[in-house]
Design a protein around this motif. Structure first.
Motif, PDB file in Angstrom:
ATOM      1  N   ASP A  47     -26.631  51.427 -90.643  1.00 61.05           N
ATOM      2  CA  ASP A  47     -26.419  51.909 -89.268  1.00 61.05           C
ATOM      3  C   ASP A  47     -27.416  51.260 -88.321  1.00 61.05           C
ATOM      4  OD1 ASP A  47     -24.425  53.509 -90.255  1.00 61.05           O
ATOM      5  OD2 ASP A  47     -25.631  55.350 -90.254  1.00 61.05           O
ATOM      6  N   LEU A  48     -28.669  51.149 -88.751  1.00 62.28           N
ATOM      7  CA  LEU A  48     -29.688  50.521 -87.920  1.00 62.28           C
ATOM      8  C   LEU A  48     -29.373  49.044 -87.708  1.00 62.28           C
ATOM      9  CD1 LEU A  48     -32.381  50.800 -86.438  1.00 62.28           C
ATOM     10  CD2 LEU A  48     -33.530  50.257 -88.586  1.00 62.28           C
ATOM     11  N   ASP A  49     -28.892  48.353 -88.730  1.00 64.78           N
ATOM     12  CA  ASP A  49     -28.511  46.948 -88.582  1.00 64.78           C
ATOM     13  C   ASP A  49     -27.395  46.790 -87.553  1.00 64.78           C
ATOM     14  OD1 ASP A  49     -30.380  46.092 -90.387  1.00 64.78           O
ATOM     15  OD2 ASP A  49     -28.973  45.903 -92.069  1.00 64.78           O
ATOM     16  N   ALA A  50     -26.409  47.684 -87.605  1.00 65.36           N
ATOM     17  CA  ALA A  50     -25.311  47.618 -86.636  1.00 65.36           C
ATOM     18  C   ALA A  50     -25.825  47.872 -85.220  1.00 65.36           C
ATOM     19  CB  ALA A  50     -24.225  48.631 -87.003  1.00 65.36           C
ATOM     20  N   TYR A  51     -26.716  48.860 -85.080  1.00 64.45           N
ATOM     21  CA  TYR A  51     -27.284  49.158 -83.765  1.00 64.45           C
ATOM     22  C   TYR A  51     -28.095  47.975 -83.249  1.00 64.45           C
ATOM     23  CZ  TYR A  51     -30.281  51.213 -80.213  1.00 64.45           C
ATOM     24  OH  TYR A  51     -30.957  51.457 -79.044  1.00 64.45           O
ATOM     25  N   LEU A  52     -28.891  47.362 -84.123  1.00 63.82           N
ATOM     26  CA  LEU A  52     -29.703  46.214 -83.706  1.00 63.82           C
ATOM     27  C   LEU A  52     -28.836  45.019 -83.349  1.00 63.82           C
ATOM     28  CD1 LEU A  52     -32.715  46.390 -86.175  1.00 63.82           C
ATOM     29  CD2 LEU A  52     -32.708  46.927 -83.737  1.00 63.82           C
ATOM     30  N   ALA A  53     -27.732  44.826 -84.060  1.00 61.32           N
ATOM     31  CA  ALA A  53     -26.815  43.726 -83.720  1.00 61.32           C
ATOM     32  C   ALA A  53     -26.211  43.956 -82.341  1.00 61.32           C
ATOM     33  CB  ALA A  53     -25.727  43.600 -84.783  1.00 61.32           C
ATOM     34  N   ALA A  54     -25.800  45.197 -82.055  1.00 64.49           N
ATOM     35  CA  ALA A  54     -25.244  45.505 -80.730  1.00 64.49           C
ATOM     36  C   ALA A  54     -26.312  45.327 -79.664  1.00 64.49           C
ATOM     37  CB  ALA A  54     -24.688  46.928 -80.703  1.00 64.49           C
ATOM     38  N   LEU A  55     -27.528  45.753 -79.948  1.00 61.02           N
ATOM     39  CA  LEU A  55     -28.626  45.587 -78.996  1.00 61.02           C
ATOM     40  C   LEU A  55     -28.919  44.114 -78.759  1.00 61.02           C
ATOM     41  CD1 LEU A  55     -30.789  46.971 -77.281  1.00 61.02           C
ATOM     42  CD2 LEU A  55     -32.290  46.923 -79.288  1.00 61.02           C
ATOM     43  N   ALA A  56     -28.855  43.302 -79.802  1.00 60.78           N
ATOM     44  CA  ALA A  56     -29.088  41.866 -79.657  1.00 60.78           C
ATOM     45  C   ALA A  56     -28.033  41.234 -78.756  1.00 60.78           C
ATOM     46  CB  ALA A  56     -29.095  41.193 -81.025  1.00 60.78           C
ATOM     47  N   GLU A  57     -26.786  41.679 -78.885  1.00 62.14           N
ATOM     48  CA  GLU A  57     -25.729  41.160 -78.007  1.00 62.14           C
ATOM     49  C   GLU A  57     -26.002  41.552 -76.554  1.00 62.14           C
ATOM     50  OE1 GLU A  57     -21.970  42.518 -79.447  1.00 62.14           O
ATOM     51  OE2 GLU A  57     -22.149  41.411 -81.332  1.00 62.14           O
ATOM     52  N   GLU A  58     -26.422  42.795 -76.327  1.00 65.85           N
ATOM     53  CA  GLU A  58     -26.725  43.226 -74.961  1.00 65.85           C
ATOM     54  C   GLU A  58     -27.920  42.462 -74.402  1.00 65.85           C
ATOM     55  OE1 GLU A  58     -27.090  47.459 -74.524  1.00 65.85           O
ATOM     56  OE2 GLU A  58     -25.307  47.832 -75.726  1.00 65.85           O
ATOM     57  N   VAL A  59     -28.915  42.230 -75.227  1.00 67.49           N
ATOM     58  CA  VAL A  59     -30.081  41.463 -74.783  1.00 67.49           C
ATOM     59  C   VAL A  59     -29.669  40.041 -74.444  1.00 67.49           C
ATOM     60  CG1 VAL A  59     -32.272  40.466 -75.583  1.00 67.49           C
ATOM     61  CG2 VAL A  59     -31.798  42.883 -75.933  1.00 67.49           C
ATOM     62  N   ALA A  60     -28.778  39.457 -75.221  1.00 65.32           N
ATOM     63  CA  ALA A  60     -28.300  38.102 -74.933  1.00 65.32           C
ATOM     64  C   ALA A  60     -27.563  38.068 -73.604  1.00 65.32           C
ATOM     65  CB  ALA A  60     -27.401  37.612 -76.062  1.00 65.32           C
ATOM     66  N   VAL A  61     -26.739  39.093 -73.338  1.00 67.85           N
ATOM     67  CA  VAL A  61     -26.020  39.147 -72.059  1.00 67.85           C
ATOM     68  C   VAL A  61     -27.016  39.272 -70.915  1.00 67.85           C
ATOM     69  CG1 VAL A  61     -24.457  40.581 -70.676  1.00 67.85           C
ATOM     70  CG2 VAL A  61     -23.884  40.039 -73.038  1.00 67.85           C
ATOM     71  N   VAL A  62     -27.989  40.173 -71.068  1.00 68.31           N
ATOM     72  CA  VAL A  62     -28.986  40.363 -70.011  1.00 68.31           C
ATOM     73  C   VAL A  62     -29.831  39.112 -69.835  1.00 68.31           C
ATOM     74  CG1 VAL A  62     -31.060  41.678 -69.392  1.00 68.31           C
ATOM     75  CG2 VAL A  62     -29.036  42.865 -70.241  1.00 68.31           C
ATOM     76  N   THR A  63     -30.179  38.461 -70.933  1.00 67.74           N
ATOM     77  CA  THR A  63     -30.974  37.233 -70.856  1.00 67.74           C
ATOM     78  C   THR A  63     -30.187  36.143 -70.136  1.00 67.74           C
ATOM     79  OG1 THR A  63     -32.123  37.812 -72.887  1.00 67.74           O
ATOM     80  CG2 THR A  63     -32.221  35.516 -72.227  1.00 67.74           C
ATOM     81  N   GLY A  64     -28.901  36.046 -70.441  1.00 69.64           N
ATOM     82  CA  GLY A  64     -28.064  35.059 -69.753  1.00 69.64           C
ATOM     83  C   GLY A  64     -27.956  35.366 -68.272  1.00 69.64           C
TER      84      GLY A  64
END
Length: 140
Positions: free
Chosen positions: A87-104
């Protein structure tokens, strides 16, 4: 004919035989009791060893059962930890995608923003502005 002899020797002979039989039976019984006592004495350490081994086995069985129960609990905790980790891995993957969007999006913003210079006007008030207010304190 000759005079009849008393038959006393037959009961004496029967009594002597019975006494000899009783003595031999007592001797055999004594020998058997001594042999049984010697056998019991030689087997006593073995009996104690068997009793001690049975008690050790019982303690070992109890220890193995306790260890198995602890292992089962540890396995359950490990499974729950794996599920939480997934569950934590899935949450971190979703967070990484959001961080990538925000970084872009942040990368698309300009480094500096030129703001217009402020216009300053100083207004001098020479008289107080007219005010029409009634306090109601004097009964009016």
């Amino acid at each position: 004919m000759a005079a009849a002899r008393p038959v006393i020797h037959l009961p004496l002979l029967a009594g002597a035989c019975a006494a000899a039989y009783a003595v031999s039976l007592a001797f055999v019984t004594g020998q058997q009791a001594a042999a049984d006592a010697a056998l019991r004495a030689t087997r006593e350490p073995l009996r104690h060893a068997v009793t001690d081994a049975a008690q050790e086995r019982l303690r070992a069985v109890v220890a193995v059962r306790r260890a198995a129960a602890r292992l089962e609990r540890a396995g359950g905790a490990y499974r729950r930890t794996l599920e939480a980790s997934a569950d934590l891995d899935a949450y971190l993957a979703a967070l990484a995608e959001e961080v990538a969007v925000v970084t872009g999006a942040a990368a698309a913003l300009p480094d500096r923003v030129a703001l217009p210079a402020p216009q300053i006007q100083v207004v001098q008030v020479t008289s107080a502005p007219p005010v029409q207010a009634v306090s109601g304190g004097s009964g009016r």
